[in-house]
Design an enzyme around this catalytic site. Structure first.
Site, PDB file in Angstrom:
ATOM      1  N   GLU A 172       2.821   1.693 -25.139  1.00 47.44           N
ATOM      2  CA  GLU A 172       1.901   1.594 -23.751  1.00 47.44           C
ATOM      3  C   GLU A 172       0.968   0.318 -24.316  1.00 47.44           C
ATOM      4  O   GLU A 172       0.120   0.738 -24.967  1.00 47.44           O
ATOM      5  CB  GLU A 172       1.115   3.145 -23.824  1.00 47.44           C
ATOM      6  CG  GLU A 172       2.049   4.099 -23.064  1.00 47.44           C
ATOM      7  CD  GLU A 172       1.410   5.231 -22.419  1.00 47.44           C
ATOM      8  OE1 GLU A 172       1.656   5.453 -21.345  1.00 47.44           O
ATOM      9  OE2 GLU A 172       0.042   5.666 -22.998  1.00 47.44           O
ATOM     10  N   HIS A 230      -2.829   8.962 -27.493  1.00 43.92           N
ATOM     11  CA  HIS A 230      -2.994   8.033 -26.263  1.00 43.92           C
ATOM     12  C   HIS A 230      -4.065   6.942 -26.538  1.00 43.92           C
ATOM     13  O   HIS A 230      -5.133   7.420 -27.182  1.00 43.92           O
ATOM     14  CB  HIS A 230      -3.330   8.972 -25.161  1.00 43.92           C
ATOM     15  CG  HIS A 230      -3.165   8.365 -23.921  1.00 43.92           C
ATOM     16  ND1 HIS A 230      -4.173   7.352 -23.480  1.00 43.92           N
ATOM     17  CD2 HIS A 230      -2.180   8.043 -22.851  1.00 43.92           C
ATOM     18  CE1 HIS A 230      -3.896   6.990 -22.297  1.00 43.92           C
ATOM     19  NE2 HIS A 230      -2.835   7.485 -21.716  1.00 43.92           N
ATOM     20  N   GLY A 290       0.853   7.502 -15.761  1.00 43.70           N
ATOM     21  CA  GLY A 290      -0.388   8.063 -15.552  1.00 43.70           C
ATOM     22  C   GLY A 290      -0.748   8.038 -13.964  1.00 43.70           C
ATOM     23  O   GLY A 290      -0.311   9.131 -13.291  1.00 43.70           O
ATOM     24  N   GLY A 291      -1.454   7.043 -13.758  1.00 47.00           N
ATOM     25  CA  GLY A 291      -1.709   7.212 -11.958  1.00 47.00           C
ATOM     26  C   GLY A 291      -0.808   7.619 -11.048  1.00 47.00           C
ATOM     27  O   GLY A 291      -0.991   8.422 -10.232  1.00 47.00           O
ATOM     28  N   GLU A 334      -6.436   6.052 -24.778  1.00 46.76           N
ATOM     29  CA  GLU A 334      -7.606   6.526 -24.269  1.00 46.76           C
ATOM     30  C   GLU A 334      -8.306   7.277 -25.324  1.00 46.76           C
ATOM     31  O   GLU A 334      -9.615   7.454 -25.617  1.00 46.76           O
ATOM     32  CB  GLU A 334      -7.637   7.195 -22.878  1.00 46.76           C
ATOM     33  CG  GLU A 334      -7.321   6.323 -21.753  1.00 46.76           C
ATOM     34  CD  GLU A 334      -6.664   6.870 -20.500  1.00 46.76           C
ATOM     35  OE1 GLU A 334      -6.464   8.034 -20.388  1.00 46.76           O
ATOM     36  OE2 GLU A 334      -6.293   6.082 -19.810  1.00 46.76           O
ATOM     37  N   SER A 352       1.066   1.296 -16.006  1.00 49.64           N
ATOM     38  CA  SER A 352       1.185   1.079 -14.636  1.00 49.64           C
ATOM     39  C   SER A 352       2.653   1.021 -14.205  1.00 49.64           C
ATOM     40  O   SER A 352       3.004   0.013 -13.278  1.00 49.64           O
ATOM     41  CB  SER A 352       0.481  -0.484 -14.450  1.00 49.64           C
ATOM     42  OG  SER A 352      -0.869  -0.167 -14.783  1.00 49.64           O
ATOM     43  N   ASN A 370       1.454  11.846 -17.168  1.00 49.05           N
ATOM     44  CA  ASN A 370       0.186  12.216 -17.798  1.00 49.05           C
ATOM     45  C   ASN A 370      -1.011  12.265 -16.644  1.00 49.05           C
ATOM     46  O   ASN A 370      -1.199  11.011 -16.210  1.00 49.05           O
ATOM     47  CB  ASN A 370      -0.155  11.154 -18.905  1.00 49.05           C
ATOM     48  CG  ASN A 370      -1.432  11.285 -19.348  1.00 49.05           C
ATOM     49  OD1 ASN A 370      -2.160  12.238 -19.296  1.00 49.05           O
ATOM     50  ND2 ASN A 370      -2.196  10.282 -20.043  1.00 49.05           N
ATOM     51  N   TRP A 371      -1.411  13.335 -16.428  1.00 44.65           N
ATOM     52  CA  TRP A 371      -2.446  13.579 -15.198  1.00 44.65           C
ATOM     53  C   TRP A 371      -3.685  13.208 -15.724  1.00 44.65           C
ATOM     54  O   TRP A 371      -4.840  13.243 -14.907  1.00 44.65           O
ATOM     55  CB  TRP A 371      -2.386  15.175 -14.746  1.00 44.65           C
ATOM     56  CG  TRP A 371      -1.035  15.446 -14.106  1.00 44.65           C
ATOM     57  CD1 TRP A 371       0.201  14.806 -14.096  1.00 44.65           C
ATOM     58  CD2 TRP A 371      -0.730  16.805 -13.368  1.00 44.65           C
ATOM     59  NE1 TRP A 371       1.376  15.620 -13.542  1.00 44.65           N
ATOM     60  CE2 TRP A 371       0.443  16.673 -13.182  1.00 44.65           C
ATOM     61  CE3 TRP A 371      -1.569  17.903 -13.250  1.00 44.65           C
ATOM     62  CZ2 TRP A 371       1.217  17.916 -12.260  1.00 44.65           C
ATOM     63  CZ3 TRP A 371      -1.008  18.924 -12.704  1.00 44.65           C
ATOM     64  CH2 TRP A 371       0.430  18.597 -12.255  1.00 44.65           C
ATOM     65  N   LYS A 372      -3.983  13.091 -16.926  1.00 45.51           N
ATOM     66  CA  LYS A 372      -5.201  12.756 -17.656  1.00 45.51           C
ATOM     67  C   LYS A 372      -6.232  13.844 -17.129  1.00 45.51           C
ATOM     68  O   LYS A 372      -5.925  15.049 -16.905  1.00 45.51           O
ATOM     69  CB  LYS A 372      -5.727  11.602 -17.207  1.00 45.51           C
ATOM     70  CG  LYS A 372      -4.835  10.372 -17.476  1.00 45.51           C
ATOM     71  CD  LYS A 372      -5.150   9.038 -17.380  1.00 45.51           C
ATOM     72  CE  LYS A 372      -4.017   7.873 -17.650  1.00 45.51           C
ATOM     73  NZ  LYS A 372      -4.356   6.431 -18.001  1.00 45.51           N
ATOM     74  N   GLY A 402      -3.541   2.005 -16.532  1.00 44.30           N
ATOM     75  CA  GLY A 402      -4.406   1.947 -15.433  1.00 44.30           C
ATOM     76  C   GLY A 402      -5.129   0.655 -14.891  1.00 44.30           C
ATOM     77  O   GLY A 402      -5.930   0.590 -14.231  1.00 44.30           O
TER      78      GLY A 402
HETATM   79  C1  PEP Z   1      -0.874   6.747 -19.151  1.00 41.81           C
HETATM   80  O1  PEP Z   1      -2.161   7.165 -18.933  1.00 41.81           O
HETATM   81  O2  PEP Z   1      -0.132   6.950 -20.135  1.00 41.81           O
HETATM   82  C2  PEP Z   1      -0.457   5.669 -18.207  1.00 41.81           C
HETATM   83  C3  PEP Z   1       0.425   4.869 -18.425  1.00 41.81           C
HETATM   84  O3  PEP Z   1      -1.489   5.247 -17.249  1.00 41.81           O
HETATM   85  P1  PEP Z   1      -1.046   4.253 -16.050  1.00 41.81           P
HETATM   86  O4  PEP Z   1       0.366   4.691 -15.148  1.00 41.81           O
HETATM   87  O5  PEP Z   1      -2.081   4.776 -15.035  1.00 41.81           O
HETATM   88  O6  PEP Z   1      -0.915   2.689 -16.381  1.00 41.81           O
END
Ligand code: PEP
Length: 256
Positions: free
Chosen positions: A169, A97, A236-237, A99, A215, A10-12, A175
């Site tokens: 999640e 998600h 994500g990151g 966010e 994470s 997930n590049w956001k 994040g």
């Molecule tokens: C996400 O955005 O779904 C996520 C899990 O982010 P991160 O891996 O950065 O915690």
């Protein structure tokens, strides 16, 4: 039964089209050796979807969008519909998600409406659920994910749900660099699968893939995905760095 793991990035709200192409070309070369043993998916921002779709042609990488609206077309300034995403080559759409729940007012009801739109366009949802830190500390984790799961799946039959992907999640892990332990993840994943058995039946619940997200990094991915009910990761990151994302893909537990 053996479920094929699915690792999605997930590049956001990151990457211009040019940057997206650089990243996808790097990842493509690094994950080709997993062939079809692990399903690899990338979710760039809307603007990069057509270019990324072209860059992954004839590869083992699939395309996802990060959200969609529930109407097909009309006076909804700024929204993108599921048929538009199907047209540019998406297979999956990430729905609900945290966010979006946190910043854009997403509720269990609007998640359900979006999932219906996704299915109507013959796409597949990656449905995100997970508790906040306050909910975990209040002992409400299982109650919260049950409510989110039941809400998202309202109106669907088992044959449809069997093809959906659920992403557990925990909000406090997204994040933050603080991932759930593999035991914490397994506990919630097993609970989600039990709920799927109650909503449908065991045959269906055994088919649904449940990703862990929060994470995930190269150094914790193998441990998290070693658990029997953890069928991959939503990243994500770490999906913004080709080598990290490829390392996570390669860490997925593959049943022989
Ligand atoms: C996400 O955005 O779904 C996520 C899990 O982010 P991160 O891996 O950065 O915690």
């Amino acid at each position: 039964m053996a479920r094929r793991p699915i690792v999605a990035g997930n590049w956001k709200m990151n990457k211009t089209v040019g940057e997206a192409l650089t990243l996808v070309r790097e990842v493509r070369g690094m994950v080709s050796m997993v062939r079809d043993k692990v399903e690899v998916v990338m979710a760039p921002p809307f603007t990069a979807l057509p270019a990324v779709a072209k860059a992954i042609e004839d590869s083992n990488i699939g395309l996802a969008a990060q959200n969609c609206f529930w109407e097909v077309s009309g006076a909804y300034t700024g929204e993108i519909s599921a048929p538009m995403l199907a047209e540019v080559g998406c297979t999956y759409v990430i729905i609900g998600h945290s966010e979006r729940r946190q910043h854009f007012g997403e509720t269990d009801e609007t998640v359900n409406r979006r999932v219906k739109a996704v299915v109507d366009s013959e796409l597949l949802p990656i449905i995100c659920i997970g508790e906040t830190l306050a909910e975990r500390e209040g002992g409400r984790t299982l109650e919260v994910v049950t409510r989110q799961l039941t809400g998202a799946l309202s109106g669907f039959d088992g044959a449809q749900a069997a093809r959906f992907v659920i992403a557990y999640e925990p909000v406090w892990a997204i994040g933050t660099g603080r991932n759930a332990t593999s035991s914490q993840a397994q506990e919630v994943h097993a609970h989600i699968r039990e709920q799927l058995t109650s909503l449908f039946d065991r045959e269906i619940s055994q088919q649904v893939r449940i990703q862990y997200g929060g994470s995930v990094k190269p150094d914790n991915a193998a441990d998290l995905m070693s658990k029997p009910d953890v069928d991959g990761a939503l990243v994500g990151g770490a999906s913004l760095k080709a080598a990290d994302f490829a390392a996570i893909v390669k860490a997925a537990r593959v049943e022989s």
